[in-house]
Design a protein around this motif. Sequence first.
Motif, mmCIF file in Angstrom:
data_model
loop_
_atom_site.group_PDB
_atom_site.id
_atom_site.type_symbol
_atom_site.label_atom_id
_atom_site.label_comp_id
_atom_site.label_asym_id
_atom_site.label_seq_id
_atom_site.Cartn_x
_atom_site.Cartn_y
_atom_site.Cartn_z
ATOM 1 N N ALA A 1 0.828 -1.207 0.000
ATOM 2 C CA ALA A 1 0.000 0.000 0.000
ATOM 3 C C ALA A 1 0.860 1.254 0.000
ATOM 4 O O ALA A 1 0.596 2.211 -0.737
ATOM 5 C CB ALA A 1 -0.936 -0.014 1.212
ATOM 6 N N LEU A 2 1.894 1.250 0.822
ATOM 7 C CA LEU A 2 2.772 2.420 0.904
ATOM 8 C C LEU A 2 3.528 2.650 -0.405
ATOM 9 O O LEU A 2 3.748 3.785 -0.809
ATOM 10 C CB LEU A 2 3.750 2.254 2.063
ATOM 11 N N ARG A 3 3.928 1.568 -1.056
ATOM 12 C CA ARG A 3 4.644 1.693 -2.327
ATOM 13 C C ARG A 3 3.754 2.276 -3.419
ATOM 14 O O ARG A 3 4.260 2.810 -4.418
ATOM 15 C CB ARG A 3 5.150 0.312 -2.784
ATOM 16 N N THR A 4 2.442 2.147 -3.248
ATOM 17 C CA THR A 4 1.499 2.676 -4.250
ATOM 18 C C THR A 4 0.582 3.729 -3.624
ATOM 19 O O THR A 4 -0.584 3.861 -4.003
ATOM 20 C CB THR A 4 0.663 1.531 -4.866
ATOM 21 N N LYS A 5 1.101 4.471 -2.647
ATOM 22 C CA LYS A 5 0.276 5.450 -1.932
ATOM 23 C C LYS A 5 -0.205 6.578 -2.833
ATOM 24 O O LYS A 5 -1.262 7.179 -2.576
ATOM 25 C CB LYS A 5 1.037 6.021 -0.738
ATOM 26 N N ASP A 6 0.527 6.860 -3.915
ATOM 27 C CA ASP A 6 0.083 7.892 -4.849
ATOM 28 C C ASP A 6 -1.169 7.470 -5.603
ATOM 29 O O ASP A 6 -1.840 8.291 -6.236
ATOM 30 C CB ASP A 6 1.202 8.238 -5.833
ATOM 31 N N LYS A 7 -1.495 6.171 -5.531
ATOM 32 C CA LYS A 7 -2.707 5.637 -6.163
ATOM 33 C C LYS A 7 -3.637 5.029 -5.115
ATOM 34 O O LYS A 7 -4.388 4.095 -5.391
ATOM 35 C CB LYS A 7 -2.334 4.584 -7.208
ATOM 36 N N ASP A 8 -3.595 5.557 -3.909
ATOM 37 C CA ASP A 8 -4.452 5.085 -2.805
ATOM 38 C C ASP A 8 -4.267 3.608 -2.496
ATOM 39 O O ASP A 8 -5.217 2.889 -2.182
ATOM 40 C CB ASP A 8 -5.936 5.374 -3.102
ATOM 41 N N GLY A 9 -3.016 3.139 -2.600
ATOM 42 C CA GLY A 9 -2.728 1.751 -2.242
ATOM 43 C C GLY A 9 -3.190 0.750 -3.271
ATOM 44 O O GLY A 9 -3.446 -0.420 -2.946
ATOM 45 N N LEU A 10 -3.282 1.172 -4.533
ATOM 46 C CA LEU A 10 -3.840 0.342 -5.592
ATOM 47 C C LEU A 10 -3.134 -1.007 -5.733
ATOM 48 O O LEU A 10 -3.750 -2.001 -6.146
ATOM 49 C CB LEU A 10 -3.783 1.092 -6.927
ATOM 50 N N GLY A 11 -1.864 -1.065 -5.390
ATOM 51 C CA GLY A 11 -1.144 -2.332 -5.502
ATOM 52 C C GLY A 11 -1.830 -3.457 -4.761
ATOM 53 O O GLY A 11 -1.809 -4.616 -5.197
ATOM 54 N N CYS A 12 -2.464 -3.138 -3.641
ATOM 55 C CA CYS A 12 -3.142 -4.167 -2.836
ATOM 56 C C CYS A 12 -4.380 -4.724 -3.524
ATOM 57 O O CYS A 12 -4.850 -5.810 -3.171
ATOM 58 C CB CYS A 12 -3.522 -3.602 -1.470
ATOM 59 N N ALA A 13 -4.919 -4.000 -4.498
ATOM 60 C CA ALA A 13 -6.063 -4.513 -5.258
ATOM 61 C C ALA A 13 -5.639 -5.638 -6.192
ATOM 62 O O ALA A 13 -6.483 -6.364 -6.716
ATOM 63 C CB ALA A 13 -6.716 -3.389 -6.058
ATOM 64 N N LYS A 14 -4.332 -5.786 -6.394
ATOM 65 C CA LYS A 14 -3.803 -6.846 -7.249
ATOM 66 C C LYS A 14 -3.141 -7.954 -6.429
ATOM 67 O O LYS A 14 -2.400 -8.760 -6.968
ATOM 68 C CB LYS A 14 -2.802 -6.259 -8.244
ATOM 69 N N LEU A 15 -3.444 -7.985 -5.135
ATOM 70 C CA LEU A 15 -2.816 -8.945 -4.225
ATOM 71 C C LEU A 15 -3.876 -9.615 -3.357
ATOM 72 O O LEU A 15 -4.667 -8.945 -2.693
ATOM 73 C CB LEU A 15 -1.810 -8.208 -3.333
#
Length: 453
Positions: free
Chosen positions: A174-188
């Motif tokens: 989430a922190l790594r993609t915080k500029d996208k509201d944690g979007l990375g977690c939507a793919k995990l």
Amino acid sequence: MIFTSNEIQETVNMFKHHKLDVRAITMGISLRDCACSSGKESRQRIKDKIRRYAGKLVETGKAIESEFGVPIINKRIAVTPISLVAEPSEATSYVEWAITLDELASELGVDFIGGFSALVQKGMTEGDKKLIASIPEALAVTNRVCSSINLGTSKNGINMDAVKLMGSTIKETALRTKDKDGLGCAKLVVFCNAPEDNPFMAGAFHGPGEGEAVLSVGVSGPGVVKAACEDYKGEPIHVVAEGIKKTAFKITRMGQLVGTEAARRLGVDFGILDLSLAPTPEVGDSVARILEELGIESAGAPGSTAALAMLTDMVKKGGVMASPAVGGLSGAFIPVSEDEGMIDAVRKGSISLEKLEAMTCVCSVGLDMIAIPGDTPDTTISGIIADEMAIGMVNNKTTAVRVIPVPGKGVGEWVEFGGLLGGAPIMKVSNFGCADFINRGGRIPAPIHSFRN
């Protein structure tokens, strides 16, 4: 497979008026023969093999859409868990494998590629640990790669060391993609009892027990099922149930036709047909609205779990009648951000995280696409995961968790992910912690009923 003119007309009406679609055709490809001591060579083998099998996947999907008049929303690829493929190399990070998959997905025009995955239900190898450590960066630097980790099974119990590790991994992603509201977690997503033949993202991977290449189909039709329920207003529940079963049968026959034809044209085996009621943010394409049509004032109200249990069972019964290859997850998804009715229920206050957890006991998968406060402790996320894994382990069903701790945002604030991922208000998480429990690590043993032989 023979279709009557009435069946064809009914199906056409489902497409035109009730948002019926083939949610995804997913080609599963084995990469086991791409493993070698050289990471560079391994990735080149992956490129060559995926191009060979999936080079015409999107083209074929579009041709079938045009010829059959059937919307196919996503074209996807699933591969052997990368932890198994990359482990023979001496690489300290598997991010380059994720980048390779992302570049291939873009080149071939597929929407998502799944399989940046590991199976750690009983323990973790060095390769598994490297893959998990690579997830935050991998999902931050790619756009189409999806990641999944299987943390438990009914036969093996739950790997609590991995559960603890995934709590911190989700926070870091989430922190790594915080500029996208944690979007990375939507793919995990993390699983208990992950199916090896699931065509739905983010959890799709090509299991080690699968063949060289297969084509699987995910069909969705919440709008069609809701319309069917409207025809039974005031009728007893068993009468409505029969109507849902008949509708699921018709939807499945359509999916079977599309799947077998796509597999034939691509020269691969037909894998499975997953009949899951997978909602979208569009109005009229909602599982929550089906529950309301059955008589629940708002999703999460008393009776919701019972209504959902009936719905899921009838969908499965109708599907099994219609196809010999029903598999994957098949049932009803209840994601929050991807279901406009669920979003409305959160806003009304009729549904909570705890009620969602209860409902996952009787439907497909689990706590899905739920935005939570960004300051939620790692161990609390691990506790949420452990609870859901326990439901899957004890009930011998697939359960999963896909939560997004949104950096810098709190309860009630809105977060937008876009597209099919939708958007959602951030839900409240218990203020009471479980750090001492999670920090114990170890493994929760398999339940007594796992020893059935």
